[in-house]
Design a protein around this motif. Structure first.
Motif, short mmCIF file in Angstrom:
data_model
loop_
_atom_site.label_atom_id
_atom_site.label_comp_id
_atom_site.label_asym_id
_atom_site.label_seq_id
_atom_site.Cartn_x
_atom_site.Cartn_y
_atom_site.Cartn_z
N GLY A 87 43.04 42.58 125.76
CA GLY A 87 42.53 43.68 126.55
C GLY A 87 41.20 43.32 127.18
O GLY A 87 40.76 42.17 127.13
N VAL A 88 40.56 44.32 127.76
CA VAL A 88 39.32 44.13 128.52
C VAL A 88 38.20 44.89 127.84
O VAL A 88 38.36 46.07 127.49
CB VAL A 88 39.50 44.62 129.97
N MET A 89 37.06 44.22 127.65
CA MET A 89 35.90 44.86 127.07
C MET A 89 35.05 45.45 128.18
O MET A 89 34.61 44.74 129.10
CB MET A 89 35.08 43.83 126.28
N VAL A 90 34.85 46.76 128.13
CA VAL A 90 34.02 47.45 129.13
C VAL A 90 32.79 47.97 128.39
O VAL A 90 32.85 49.01 127.73
CB VAL A 90 34.79 48.61 129.79
N GLY A 91 31.69 47.23 128.48
CA GLY A 91 30.53 47.56 127.64
C GLY A 91 30.91 47.36 126.19
O GLY A 91 31.20 46.25 125.76
N GLN A 92 30.96 48.46 125.43
CA GLN A 92 31.38 48.39 124.03
C GLN A 92 32.65 49.20 123.78
O GLN A 92 32.94 49.60 122.65
CB GLN A 92 30.25 48.85 123.10
N LEU A 93 33.45 49.42 124.83
CA LEU A 93 34.76 50.06 124.69
C LEU A 93 35.83 49.02 124.98
O LEU A 93 35.81 48.38 126.04
CB LEU A 93 34.89 51.24 125.64
N PHE A 94 36.77 48.86 124.05
CA PHE A 94 37.85 47.90 124.26
C PHE A 94 39.04 48.63 124.89
O PHE A 94 39.56 49.60 124.33
CB PHE A 94 38.28 47.27 122.94
N CYS A 95 39.46 48.15 126.05
CA CYS A 95 40.60 48.73 126.76
C CYS A 95 41.80 47.83 126.53
O CYS A 95 41.95 46.79 127.18
CB CYS A 95 40.29 48.87 128.25
N GLY A 96 42.66 48.22 125.60
CA GLY A 96 43.80 47.40 125.24
C GLY A 96 44.85 47.39 126.34
O GLY A 96 45.09 48.41 127.00
N GLU A 97 45.48 46.24 126.52
CA GLU A 97 46.50 46.08 127.55
C GLU A 97 47.91 45.96 126.98
O GLU A 97 48.82 46.64 127.40
CB GLU A 97 46.17 44.87 128.42
N SER A 98 48.10 45.06 126.05
CA SER A 98 49.44 44.86 125.50
C SER A 98 49.35 44.13 124.17
O SER A 98 48.30 43.58 123.82
CB SER A 98 50.31 44.06 126.49
N MET A 99 50.46 44.13 123.44
CA MET A 99 50.55 43.45 122.16
C MET A 99 51.96 42.92 121.98
O MET A 99 52.89 43.29 122.70
CB MET A 99 50.18 44.40 121.02
N SER A 119 34.12 47.07 115.06
CA SER A 119 33.24 47.88 114.23
C SER A 119 32.03 47.11 113.72
O SER A 119 31.08 47.71 113.21
CB SER A 119 34.02 48.47 113.05
N SER A 120 32.07 45.78 113.86
CA SER A 120 30.93 44.98 113.41
C SER A 120 29.76 45.04 114.40
O SER A 120 28.65 44.67 114.05
CB SER A 120 31.36 43.52 113.20
N PHE A 121 30.01 45.52 115.63
CA PHE A 121 28.93 45.59 116.61
C PHE A 121 29.00 46.82 117.51
O PHE A 121 28.07 47.07 118.29
CB PHE A 121 28.92 44.33 117.49
N ALA A 122 30.07 47.60 117.42
CA ALA A 122 30.24 48.78 118.27
C ALA A 122 30.89 49.88 117.43
O ALA A 122 31.10 49.74 116.23
CB ALA A 122 31.10 48.44 119.49
N THR A 123 31.22 51.00 118.09
CA THR A 123 31.79 52.12 117.34
C THR A 123 33.21 51.84 116.86
O THR A 123 33.63 52.35 115.83
CB THR A 123 31.80 53.39 118.21
N LEU A 162 26.66 49.77 127.51
CA LEU A 162 26.14 49.14 126.29
C LEU A 162 26.51 47.66 126.27
O LEU A 162 27.62 47.29 126.64
CB LEU A 162 26.71 49.83 125.05
N LEU A 163 25.60 46.83 125.83
CA LEU A 163 25.81 45.40 125.81
C LEU A 163 26.42 44.96 124.48
O LEU A 163 26.21 45.58 123.45
CB LEU A 163 24.50 44.66 126.05
N CYS A 164 27.18 43.86 124.53
CA CYS A 164 27.71 43.22 123.34
C CYS A 164 26.81 42.05 122.95
O CYS A 164 26.23 41.39 123.83
CB CYS A 164 29.13 42.70 123.57
N PRO A 165 26.69 41.74 121.66
CA PRO A 165 25.97 40.53 121.27
C PRO A 165 26.56 39.31 121.96
O PRO A 165 27.77 39.22 122.19
CB PRO A 165 26.19 40.48 119.75
N ALA A 166 25.71 38.36 122.29
CA ALA A 166 26.11 37.25 123.15
C ALA A 166 27.28 36.44 122.61
O ALA A 166 28.13 35.99 123.38
CB ALA A 166 24.90 36.33 123.39
N ASP A 167 27.35 36.26 121.29
CA ASP A 167 28.36 35.35 120.75
C ASP A 167 29.48 36.07 120.01
O ASP A 167 30.26 35.43 119.31
CB ASP A 167 27.71 34.34 119.81
N ILE A 168 29.58 37.38 120.20
CA ILE A 168 30.54 38.14 119.39
C ILE A 168 31.99 37.78 119.71
O ILE A 168 32.88 37.90 118.87
CB ILE A 168 30.30 39.66 119.55
#
Length: 237
Positions: free
Chosen positions: A150-162, A182-186, A221-227
């Motif tokens: 999926g695509v990370m939009v700030g700190q929201l993960f937009c899932g595409e497929s599995m 959950s280790s860096f976002a909601t 919201l930003l994600c940690p650089a190496d997450i």
């Protein structure tokens, strides 16, 4: 039934307001444009995503309800914990993004064809290369047996497929994804449109208005650089 849709210009990244999306079919907003990384990011930041069948024009959607996994929902249940105890699955992040999207594009027994056509695959691989799209992989004896992207939009993960080639490995991938988020976002995961599989796992419907508020609160919201570096992870039981 004749449907009249706004046609996007390749010269502009602008979309119509999502309030103009049709009610039948639910959420259909516009057609045309392209699948450039810039347009795709603009779409996700606006609560819009592409979805079309082979032979159709490029279609853009913003449904009246979104399927959302709220934080903490995707914890391994008893069946999944037992499976993980008795198996030797390995879980990784971003180790095989192209392979995951190709596996997700494979025909399924309940569907005719796939919407993850080669152009879609290349578009999301480009997003991945730019650091915006990510994958979770599940391995067994070195073989890719499940995963999601999926695509990370700030700190929201937009899932595409599995996908899964072994039972429950898609569930493992989703649980690992939410644990990682959950280790860096909601830990919210947007799964776009509800289906019985997502509902069984605990996804809840969210109105478009509520979803857009959630998106607005997360996209800057930003994600940690190496997450999202390539790494192996362990799913906590």
């Amino acid at each position: 039934m004749v449907i009249y849709l706004p046609e996007l210009s390749k010269a502009s990244l602008e979309f119509p307001p999502v309030s103009q999306a049709l009610t039948e079919p639910d959420g259909l907003l516009a057609m045309g444009g392209d699948l450039s990384p810039e347009r795709l990011l603009k779409a996700y930041q606006s609560g819009i995503f592409p979805w079309f069948s082979p032979g159709d024009p490029l279609l853009w959607w913003s449904p009246s309800q979104r399927a959302i996994f709220k934080p903490g929902v995707l914890k391994p249940n008893r069946t999944l914990r037992k499976l993980l105890h008795n198996s030797s699955f390995q879980i990784s992040i971003n180790k095989a993004f192209p392979a995951v999207i190709r596996a997700c594009s494979a025909p399924r027994a309940s569907q005719q064809g796939t919407w993850i056509v080669p152009d879609i695959q290349q578009a999301y691989i480009a997003l991945h290369q730019q650091g915006h799209a990510h994958s979770i992989e599940v391995w067994s004896d070195g073989e890719l047996v499940g995963g999601c992207y999926g695509v990370m939009v700030g700190q929201l993960f937009c899932g595409e497929s599995m996908f899964n080639t072994l039972p429950n490995t898609a569930k493992i991938a989703l649980a690992a994804l939410q644990q990682h988020l959950s280790s860096f976002a909601t830990g919210y995961i947007d799964c776009q449109m509800m289906n019985p599989f997502l509902q069984q796992l605990g996804a809840e419907p969210l109105s478009r208005r509520t979803y857009l508020t959630l998106l607005a609160n997360h996209k800057s919201l930003l994600c940690p650089a190496d997450i999202w570096r390539v790494q192996d992870i362990v799913l906590e039981l």
